[in-house]
Structure formats: structure tokens, C-alpha cells
Design a protein around this motif. Structure first.
Motif, short mmCIF file in Angstrom:
data_model
loop_
_atom_site.label_atom_id
_atom_site.label_comp_id
_atom_site.label_asym_id
_atom_site.label_seq_id
_atom_site.Cartn_x
_atom_site.Cartn_y
_atom_site.Cartn_z
N THR A 110 1.17 -1.08 0.37
CA THR A 110 0.44 -0.22 -0.09
C THR A 110 0.79 1.59 0.04
N GLY A 111 1.96 1.26 0.39
CA GLY A 111 3.15 2.34 0.64
C GLY A 111 2.08 3.46 1.35
N LEU A 112 1.07 3.48 2.32
CA LEU A 112 1.47 3.78 3.79
C LEU A 112 1.71 4.00 4.65
N CYS A 113 1.91 5.48 4.96
CA CYS A 113 2.64 6.05 5.86
C CYS A 113 1.99 5.64 7.50
N ARG A 114 1.77 5.07 8.58
CA ARG A 114 1.13 5.43 9.41
C ARG A 114 1.86 5.60 10.77
N LYS A 115 0.99 5.82 11.93
CA LYS A 115 1.65 6.13 13.09
C LYS A 115 0.47 4.35 13.77
N GLU A 116 1.05 3.52 14.91
CA GLU A 116 0.80 3.03 15.52
C GLU A 116 0.05 3.37 16.91
N PRO A 117 -0.85 2.90 17.52
CA PRO A 117 -1.44 3.08 18.70
C PRO A 117 -0.80 2.88 20.38
N TRP A 118 0.23 2.00 20.07
CA TRP A 118 1.42 1.60 21.24
C TRP A 118 2.49 2.67 20.64
N GLU A 119 2.98 3.63 19.72
CA GLU A 119 4.12 3.79 19.68
C GLU A 119 4.06 5.06 20.43
N SER A 120 5.51 5.10 20.90
CA SER A 120 6.31 5.45 21.91
C SER A 120 6.62 7.00 21.61
N GLN A 121 6.57 7.52 23.23
CA GLN A 121 7.54 9.09 23.42
C GLN A 121 8.41 8.75 23.95
N SER A 122 9.80 9.83 23.70
CA SER A 122 10.84 10.21 24.94
C SER A 122 10.00 10.79 25.61
N PHE A 123 10.45 10.03 26.63
CA PHE A 123 10.07 11.06 27.82
C PHE A 123 11.51 11.56 28.74
N CYS A 124 11.52 10.91 28.83
CA CYS A 124 13.97 11.06 29.48
C CYS A 124 14.95 10.77 28.40
N SER A 125 15.78 11.32 28.31
CA SER A 125 16.71 11.09 27.13
C SER A 125 17.69 10.14 27.96
N SER A 126 17.77 10.50 29.43
CA SER A 126 19.16 9.82 30.16
C SER A 126 18.93 10.22 31.62
N PHE A 127 18.25 8.95 32.33
CA PHE A 127 18.41 9.18 33.97
C PHE A 127 19.33 8.24 34.31
N PRO A 128 20.00 8.63 35.15
CA PRO A 128 21.35 8.08 36.51
C PRO A 128 20.55 6.98 37.57
N TYR A 129 19.95 6.92 37.78
CA TYR A 129 19.41 5.85 38.35
C TYR A 129 18.81 4.82 37.85
N ASP A 130 18.87 3.81 39.06
CA ASP A 130 17.93 2.55 39.14
C ASP A 130 16.11 2.82 39.66
N ILE A 131 15.05 2.90 38.50
CA ILE A 131 14.38 3.70 39.27
C ILE A 131 13.19 1.99 39.73
N VAL A 132 13.08 1.93 40.85
CA VAL A 132 11.79 0.60 41.74
C VAL A 132 10.46 0.90 41.58
N CYS A 133 9.71 1.41 41.22
CA CYS A 133 8.70 2.14 41.07
C CYS A 133 8.01 3.49 40.08
N GLY A 134 6.81 3.29 40.27
CA GLY A 134 6.97 5.49 39.66
C GLY A 134 5.15 5.48 39.90
N ASP A 135 3.84 6.51 39.06
CA ASP A 135 3.22 6.15 39.06
C ASP A 135 2.89 8.22 38.11
N SER A 136 2.35 8.17 37.36
CA SER A 136 2.07 9.30 36.75
C SER A 136 1.52 10.28 37.34
N TRP A 137 1.92 11.55 37.56
CA TRP A 137 1.78 12.98 38.24
C TRP A 137 1.30 14.12 37.14
N GLY A 138 -0.52 14.03 36.58
CA GLY A 138 -0.11 14.73 35.48
C GLY A 138 0.25 14.45 34.29
#
Length: 963
Positions: A492-520
Motif C-alpha cells: 500500500t505504501g502508506l505511512c501511519r503511526k501505530e497506537p502503541w508508538e512510544s514517545q521519549s520522556f527522559c533521554s537519560s536518567f542516572p538512577y535505577d527506578i523501583v516504581c513510579g506513577d504519573s502525576w499529570g
């Protein structure tokens, strides 16, 4: 004064009557929905993100139609035939007052795509691997294939294993460790095969590859044939439809949309059972290539017509033996509609009714599936009308392909396939038995999968492996040239984005993360050595420390509408639950106060939770927050007190004057279990009155606990020697509670029927189902219509309603961070900025066994040479997964609220490119693939030069043929 008092009384009476009417109306709804409606009537604010998070576990199989008894009669009204079919017409409830949602292209997926499911061809054939033969405890022979491969060239080595049995193939991926060798016994144990009549023995004969490839091909063909039956307006019998000597202008337009008209004489491609030598099945036919699949259409008006034979046996011989048939019916919506019972065929299971409206140049689609066919997507939009013809073509072809694959899982076809596999496996086992003694000189029964050969036998082993690889490469090349290879090409030659495509949130984080949750739009994370930090969705803003490292948080939930943070901190006897007001934490961050310590949190402890090793909250906490804390083998039920005045003002506004909300929590009861729970989930009861439940997993079982009485009921027993519990997720199908139970690499759906008195009706249900993940997950996220498994190095995406695989993304060193609202995960590899769009080019420059960059559009790619390892955080917006699905009116009133708020991350419609399905180009592509594969497999430099010259000539020829 008296007048004012009277008006106040009238207003209060009116308000109370409105509440009472709402409650009476809500009796017919589930407890959660009633409470939500009541809160909305009171003006209580519930955020859109919270709505979406609560709604993620709500789904309905009614999106995929409902089963009806269809009866066809003749002109005199006499009943001819009847049958039960699932009818999909794009609408759940015709009388519904809800505004129908919109359909988007991103929701059209091929289910169980061969490129992800045909493992032996993709990962084993033509590579060094080991094959074993054995006999299980029931004396049924089985074969096992094991290979150590690089996960899609992503520098993620892993073991892949295929277990071949008469019931089908079982595939599993196991992590590779350079310090720990993996044995055949441990691989079989991971597949729940622990007892044998005869232990596995290695097969050294390279010809075994050909037999195993035949076994894999029993899963179904990679190419498809579909019938196209033309029906004039008013025709009600199959004899009338098959007797149409010619079509119409509308039919020709539809056929041109489906594919290209080809001449059968001398046709070298996939022929779909048609005669390509003597024109006995017609002169022309319709053919196309879609996403690597060759499709041939048996068009009734193109098949031979006989004036003497009223039943048109020659036409019925082909179309009647097609699993899927398109019925193109002339006439408007007021004309008598087609019914599957009009067709006399025991083989056709799916009918796609297509009607063309010349007034608005649109197509209307309706799907009929025989009752035994499992659910398959994509579900039809509401209304099922397509004005964009290219979108309609994509939707229809994907629906037809998915439908035929689903039909192969019906009892009729599954039993035939099982008999065939049983015969092939037993025959192959008997053929190998005489050769076993002489081929077992280098026997490695229950040995390491890839052992080091002894020095004395190294040359002999190397020669054997070289011959083994040569035979496999020749088989792979032959399969590609024949056109039966599972490829990933798209025309088909179509260019499309899939629903599960990810976005870069933080390019580099120096610590190991144990858990988290979104705040806004931010992310609150607990690290292993730097305390709790708030990460903003901005590369210029540094992380803000909220708690120092003295408070070691192991689990957290952040509830914005409740102005609440719940955290489980410390371990062992010192572990406790802590509760904080978000407004207090936010004020401290804004005023740049000192970072909080564990000492500062002494007023935030829930004292009775000392020694808590696990806790869980209810999904629909916007109505009533319930917390269950597990302290060894004891469950402590906690609720948050909500006064009526608080509700009338706002849930988000807390009237207390203290910074700690501890006093607002009350301890309800303790429940003792027979063992310490590993996994917990809270399930909302149908009425909300003393019928809430707790699902707990321990030992080898999932139990259901009544919150009010503490009575336990067995929900599911795990029949396996070793159990790795992953999660239990509460989901709600049309308002009725169910549970997705995940353990090892298995996912089981159990519907929890309404209580019968105080006892839940836990019994086998027709709506229950189960499926297997290809790799053991560490975490599961449900976001209808998808369910995502996060493993150590991949994200496996399936559909909730049937468990079918949609996509597998390779993400090295993957760890899920948060999923209550938006999904956040960590990877050690940076994102590939060159793959921001899943463009499906027709001129793929890689062989079918080597995925191209667009196969993984936005997921992290491997580290480049010399790059320092670091943690990168990515985000998948929940609105993309849930909000962009085919929305239908669920029973929860939250749906309308979500739909009216446009998500900023939703991608606009992609401009469609006209279909250019060139037959000559498709055949030359296949030849190019074969040539490239020969070069890659055999490493011939002269072939490479010849390939470049041939590529130039091919490009010129294709341009000439286009002109």
C-alpha cells in the motif's frame, strides 16, 4: 422571609427528588456506574485522565456483533434453510442515544501475522540449531527445536524453542545468560512438560529441517483465496446469484479496487486452485498482493458459465469451497438483504456483504460469521460506511484474512489439523527410529543446548553443522522463490503511526527506578539510591527530589482526584503504608522547601500496616477508595472515610486542616489466608453492597475472597510444577466483572458471575478463554482493545477479546515503570529518531528473515558502538491505546466525557495514496528477495554485483511497464 424559606424548601425537595430518581434509574446499572452517575449529578469533578484510567479495563465483545438465527425462505414463504451466525453491522444498539465514535486506520491490524508467528522459517531454518525427538507420558511423540538467536538483530541474544505436538506448536523465548547454560530439560519444563516415556534425543540428520518446515506450514497458508459472488437486486437464492452471466459497472469498479485483472493462461504466481494452462476455470481473474500475502479472488462472473446447468456447478465448485466469500449485492438499503442461509455450502464460514451507494460514492459492509468462528477484528465502524475507498480496501482485506485465520480455529478445522499433525509427527518419528543408533554417536540427551564439542570431534561437528546450514539455506531459498515465505512486505505504501508508538520522556536518567506513577504530565519515581523524584515532561527541567533516600519506596499509587499519594516503604518488619496529600507535596515543591525525610513522614504512617509486603487498591477509586494490605498471610481492609459534605463540594477538596490524611482512613476488618499472597487485585461487586471481592494468588492457585465475610473460593488452579505469578487484572465486560489471571507465560480470562446469595458463581463459562505469551512477562497492562506484556527485552501486544498477536517490539533491558494512567517504561537503548513513522515501503531492501527499520517504528534501538549505557524513559499515551480504538457506547457514562475531550497526542488522518498494485512489480519484488536472500545466505560477492546490475534493469523495466 417566608417566601424565601418556601423557595429553599422547594429547591431542596426538587434536588432530593432528582437524586432519588437517579438512584432508582441506576438500580438497573452496575454499582460502579450508578455511583459515577450520582457523582456527576452532584457536580463532583473527575479528571479526564482518571476517567480514561478507570475505563481501560472495560470492554465489550458486542463490538464484534451478536449471534442470530438467520432463516431464508423461497418466493412462497416456505423456509429453505436456517443457521446461526454472528452478525456484525457496526452498531451495538440501534436505539442507543450515544453519539457513535469514529473509526481510525490505526486500529486495522493483521492478527497473528506470519512474520511474527512462523518462527521456524524466520529464526531456525538455515541457521545452526538443535532438534530433538521424545515421547511424553501419554506415549505421544513430540519434537523440540532450539536455537540461540539475536532478537531481530537488536543485540538481544535469547533462546527460542518450538515444541511440536499433535495439538499444535508451542513457542517460547527464554533469556540468555552467558554464565548459566540452559538444558533441554529446563526448556521443556518451562513448557510444562516434565514427565516422559522416552527422554529427548538429538536428531543430527539435516533433512529433518524439511519435515519440520512442513509441520509449521500446517498452521495455514500464507496466501489466500476468497470468493466474490455477484447478486442482483431482489435475488434471494444461490441459484439466481450464481446464474448471473455478467456483472455491472458497480461490480467492475469494486473489482478494480480489490486488485488487478490477470490472464490465467501462463500465470506463474499464486493461482488459488484455478487452471493456468487450459482456461477451464475462466480466462481472467482478480489478484493482488497485500502485506506479503498473495490473494486470488474467485469471481462468479469470471468463472465458466453454463446455460444448460442452472446450478452452475463449476462456479459453486470454487466459491462453495472458499472459507470466506464476498457477496456484492446491488440495490439500496430498502431492498431485501442477503442472508448466509441462502447459500448451500458447508465449507464457507464467513460472508462479507458489500453494497455500493452511487449517490455518495461509498461502500457499506456487513459481516456474517458462522457461530463457531472465534472473534476476529477489526470490528466494524459505526456506521459501517466507507467514503474513502482505499481505507475500505485495507479494512476489507484485513478483515477477510483475519476471518480465514480465525475459521481455522473452529472445531471442524482444528480437528482436521490435529489429525494431520498427529499423522505427520508419528510418521516422522517412525522414519527416524531406524537411523537413531547410528546418528547418536554424538548423543547429547539433556545436555546443554549449545555445548562445546570435544577436540577430537570438532572437525566432524563443524562439517556436520556446515551441511546442516547448507540444507536449511537451500530450503529457505526454495520457499521464498515458490512464494510461500512469510514476508513482511506491504504494497500500500502508506505511512501511519501505530497506537502503541512510544514517545521519549527522559533521554537519560542516572538512577535505577523501583516504581513510579504519573502525576499529570509528570512522572513521580522511586529510585534505589536517590529517594523519590519528580520528572517533568521537559528536557530543560531537571528532576526534583521529593523524598530523600531514607524513605525507600517499593510501591506507590498517585490519585489526583483524591489528592492522595499512597506508598509502601521499607521492607520486612519495618515496612508500612504511608499516605500523603498531593496538595501538600506540591506546595512544598513550589515553595522549594527542604526535601522530606523518613522522619518527616512519621505522621503519615498507617500504623496497623506494619510488616506489609504488598497492597492493592480498587480500579474505580473515584467512587470509594478501598485498600487491601497484605501482612504475611493476613489481609487488612482499609477504606477512606468520605463524608456527604465532602462529596457535595468535590472529591478533590479535602476539608481537613492537617497535612496528613491518616485520620481519614478507617480499618474495616482482617482476613486470614492459608498462605502469604504474591499477587492481589480488588474486584468491584455488581451492587457495591457487601459483594466486593479480592483476588489473591499463592501456592498453585488463584482464590476469590469475599470482602464482607472473608470466605474463600477457588477461582483457578495452576497445573504446573513451578509457578511464577505475574498479575491479576480486574476487567469489566459490559459492566460484569471478570479477571485476567497471568502466570508463567499463560493468560487466563475468568468471568466472575453475579453472586448467588453470598457465594460467587465460579464455574466454567463460554466467555472464558486463555492464550500463551511467547515470552514470560514481568508485567501486564490492559488497555482495551489491547493487552501488553512487558518482558525483559520486548513488548508483546495482543488483543484482549481473542488473545491474538498483533505486534512484538524489541526493547532491550526493558522495565515497566508506571501504567495506571499513561504507560512509562525504561530501556537501556536510545530511541531511533530515523524511525518515527512505520512507513511500509514496497521496495524493501532486506530479505524476509531480516526485519527492516520500519518493523520497529519508534521503539528503542540498540546502543551504538562506544555509547555509554544509560536509562531512557519512554511514554505510551493511554489515550492512543484506548481513545483511538473503535469507540462504541459502553455502559459507563465516562465514555462520552472521554470522547469529547480531544487528546493532543492523537494523530490526524494520514492522506491516502492511490493504490498502485502492480503485478509485474510484485513478481519482480519476489525475484529480488530471492536474489538478495541467496546473497545473504551464501555470501557470494559475484552474486552481489549481479544483484546491483539486475536492480538497475528491474527499476527500468518496472518504470516502462508502469508507463
Amino acid at each position: 422571609s417566608e417566601t424565601t424559606s418556601l423557595r429553599k424548601c422547594q429547591a431542596m425537595t426538587s434536588q432530593v427528588s432528582e437524586w432519588a430518581g437517579l438512584l432508582l434509574f441506576g438500580i438497573q446499572l452496575s454499582g460502579f456506574e450508578t455511583k459515577i452517575q450520582f457523582l456527576y449529578a452532584l457536580g463532583v469533578h473527575v479528571s479526564a485522565s482518571e476517567d480514561l484510567g478507570c475505563r481501560r479495563g472495560e470492554f465489550s465483545r458486542k463490538h464484534y456483533g451478536s449471534v442470530e438465527l438467520l432463516i431464508s425462505s423461497d418466493a412462497d414463504g416456505a423456509i429453505q434453510r436456517a443457521g446461526r451466525f454472528r452478525v456484525e453491522n457496526g452498531s451495538i444498539d440501534e436505539a442507543s442515544d450515544y453519539t457513535p465514535g469514529t473509526w481510525r486506520r490505526t486500529d486495522v491490524h493483521l492478527e497473528n501475522p506470519e512474520y511474527h508467528t512462523r518462527w521456524y522459517f524466520k529464526y531456525f531454518l538455515g541457521k545452526v540449531h538443535q532438534n530433538y525427538v521424545g515421547m511424553d507420558a501419554e506415549k505421544n511423540p513430540f519434537f523440540l527445536s532450539v536455537v540461540l538467536s539475536d532478537q531481530n538483530n537488536q543485540r538481544v541474544p535469547q533462546y527460542r524453542a518450538i515444541l511440536w505436538r499433535k495439538t499444535g506448536t508451542l513457542k517460547i523465548s527464554l533469556p540468555y545468560s552467558p554464565t548459566k547454560t540452559l538444558s533441554v530439560k529446563s526448556i521443556l519444563s518451562a513448557m510444562n512438560v516434565d514427565r516422559f516415556e522416552k527422554g529427548p534425543r538429538e536428531i543430527l540428520n539435516p533433512e529433518i529441517q524439511k519435515d519440520l518446515l512442513v509441520l509449521e506450514e500446517q498452521e495455514g497458508s500464507v496466501n489466500f483465496k476468497f470468493g466474490v459472488l455477484y447478486a442482483k437486486d431482489g435475488q434471494l437464492t444461490d441459484d439466481e446469484m450464481f446464474s448471473n452471466e455478467s456483472g455491472s459497472e458497480n461490480l467492475d469498479k469494486f473489482l478494480n479496487l480489490l486488485g488487478d485483472t490477470i490472464c490465467l493462461q501462463g500465470w506463474a504466481g499464486y493461482r488459488g486452485g484455478l487452471d493456468t494452462k487450459n482456461d477451464t476455470t475462466g480466462i481472467n481473474s482478480i489478484y493482488t498482493v497485500y502485506q506479503g500475502h498473495e490473494l486470488m479472488f474467485h469471481v462468479s462472473t469470471m468463472l465458466p458459465y453454463s446455460k444448460e446447468n442452472k446450478q452452475q456447478v463449476e462456479r459453486k465448485r470454487h466459491i462453495g469451497n472458499d472459507i470466506v466469500t464476498i457477496v456484492f449485492q446491488e440495490g439500496d438499503d430498502t431492498s431485501p438483504s442477503f442472508k448466509p442461509s441462502m447459500i448451500r455450502s458447508h465449507f464457507t464460514h464467513i460472508f462479507a456483504l458489500v453494497r455500493y451507494n452511487s449517490q455518495n460514492d461509498s461502500y457499506r459492509l456487513k459481516i456474517f460469521s458462522e457461530e463457531s468462528v472465534p472473534l476476529f477484528g477489526p470490528p466494524l465502524p459505526s456506521p459501517p460506511v466507507f467514503t474513502d475507498h482505499q481505507e475500505f480496501r485495507d479494512f476489507l482485506l484485513v478483515k477477510l484474512i483475519n476471518g480465514e485465520k480465525a475459521t481455522l480455529e473452529t472445531p471442524t478445522f482444528a480437528q482436521k489439523r490435529q489429525r494431520t499433525l498427529d499423522m505427520l509427527i508419528r510418521s516422522l518419528n517412525q522414519d527416524l527410529m531406524p537411523d537413531m543408533p547410528k546418528n547418536m554417536l554424538n548423543r547429547r540427551s539433556f545436555s546443554d543446548v549449545l555445548p562445546e564439542s570435544p577436540k577430537s570431534a570438532r572437525k566432524k561437528e563443524e562439517a556436520r553443522q556446515a551441511e546442516f546450514v547448507r540444507v536449511g539455506q537451500a530450503l529457505k531459498l526454495k520457499t521464498i522463490v515458490r512464494g510461500d515465505a512469510p514476508t513482511s512486505l506491504v504494497t500500500t505504501g502508506l505511512c501511519r503511526k501505530e497506537p502503541w508508538e512510544s514517545q521519549s520522556f527522559c533521554s537519560s536518567f542516572p538512577y535505577d527506578i523501583v516504581c513510579g506513577d504519573s502525576w499529570g504530565q509528570s512522572l513521580l519515581v522511586a529510585t534505589d539510591s536517590a529517594g523519590v523524584m519528580l520528572l517533568e515532561d521537559s528536557p530543560t527541567l531537571p528532576p526534583v527530589q521529593v523524598f530523600d533516600k531514607t524513605l525507600t519506596v517499593k510501591q506507590m499509587h498517585l490519585l489526583e482526584p483524591q489528592d492522595l499519594l499512597i506508598a509502601r516503604a521499607d521492607k520486612g518488619k519495618d515496612a508500612r503504608l504511608y499516605v500523603y496529600r498531593l496538595s501538600t507535596l506540591k506546595r512544598g515543591i513550589e515553595e522549594r522547601q527542604l526535601v522530606r525525610t523518613k522522619y518527616d513522614s512519621r505522621e503519615n504512617k498507617l500504623e496497623k500496616t506494619k510488616g506489609c509486603h504488598l497492597y492493592s487498591i480498587n480500579t474505580h477509586h473515584g467512587v470509594e477508595l478501598r485498600i487491601v494490605a497484605a501482612i504475611r498471610n493476613k489481609l487488612l481492609l482499609i477504606t477512606r472515610k468520605q463524608s456527604r459534605l465532602d462529596c457535595l463540594s468535590s472529591i478533590a477538596t479535602v476539608t481537613g486542616t492537617t497535612d496528613s490524611p491518616v485520620e481519614e482512613f478507617q480499618y474495616i476488618r482482617e482476613i486470614c489466608l492459608c498462605d502469604s499472597p504474591v499477587v492481589m487485585a480488588l474486584v468491584d461487586g455488581p451492587t457495591g453492597e457487601n459483594d466486593h471481592m479480592i483476588c489473591v494468588a499463592y501456592r498453585h492457585q488463584f482464590d476469590l475472597i469475599n470482602e464482607s465475610t472473608g470466605d474463600a473460593y477457588r477461582l483457578h488452579h495452576v497445573d504446573s510444577n513451578r509457578v511464577n505469578f505475574v498479575s491479576a487484572i480486574d476487567v469489566y465486560e459490559d459492566g460484569e466483572a471478570g479477571l485476567l489471571l497471568c502466570y508463567n507465560n499463560i493468560c487466563v480470562y475468568k468471568k466472575v458471575c453475579p453472586f448467588n446469595g453470598a457465594t460467587p458463581m465460579i464455574q466454567p463459562n463460554t466467555s472464558d478463554f486463555h492464550f500463551s505469551w511467547n515470552q514470560m512477562p514481568n508485567a501486564i497492562v490492559c488497555a482495551f482493545p489491547y493487552i501488553l506484556a512487558f518482558t525483559t527485552d520486548s513488548i508483546e501486544i495482543r488483543l484482549v477479546v481473542n488473545g491474538n498477536l498483533v505486534y512484538t517490539a524489541v526493547v532491550p533491558e526493558l522495565q515497566l515503570t508506571a501504567s495506571r494512567s499513561d504507560i512509562y517504561f525504561i530501556s537501556s537503548a536510545p530511541i531511533n529518531s530515523a524511525s518515527n513513522c512505520s512507513s511500509r515501503d514496497t521496495s524493501s531492501q532486506s530479505s524476509p528473515q531480516t526485519p527492516t527499520g520500519y518493523e520497529m517504528p519508534v521503539f528503542p534501538s540498540p546502543l551504538g558502538d562506544g555509547e555509554a549505557p544509560s536509562k531512557h524513559i519512554y511514554k505510551i499515551p493511554l489515550s492512543n491505546l484506548v481513545g483511538r480504538s473503535i469507540e462504541r457506547p459502553l455502559k459507563s457514562p465516562l465514555v462520552n466525557k472521554v470522547l469529547t475531550a480531544p487528546a493532543p497526542s492523537v494523530i490526524g488522518p494520514t492522506p491516502m495514496i492511490a493504490s498502485t498494485t502492480s503485478l509485474s512489480l510484485s513478481r519482480m519484488e519476489i525475484k529480488e528477495i530471492a536474489s538478495r536472500t541467496r546473497k545473504e545466505l551464501l555470501g557470494d560477492e559475484t552474486e552481489k554485483n549481479e544483484q546491483e546490475n539486475q536492480g538497475g534493469r528491474t527499476e527500468e523495466n518496472s518504470r516502462d511497464k508502469h508507463h
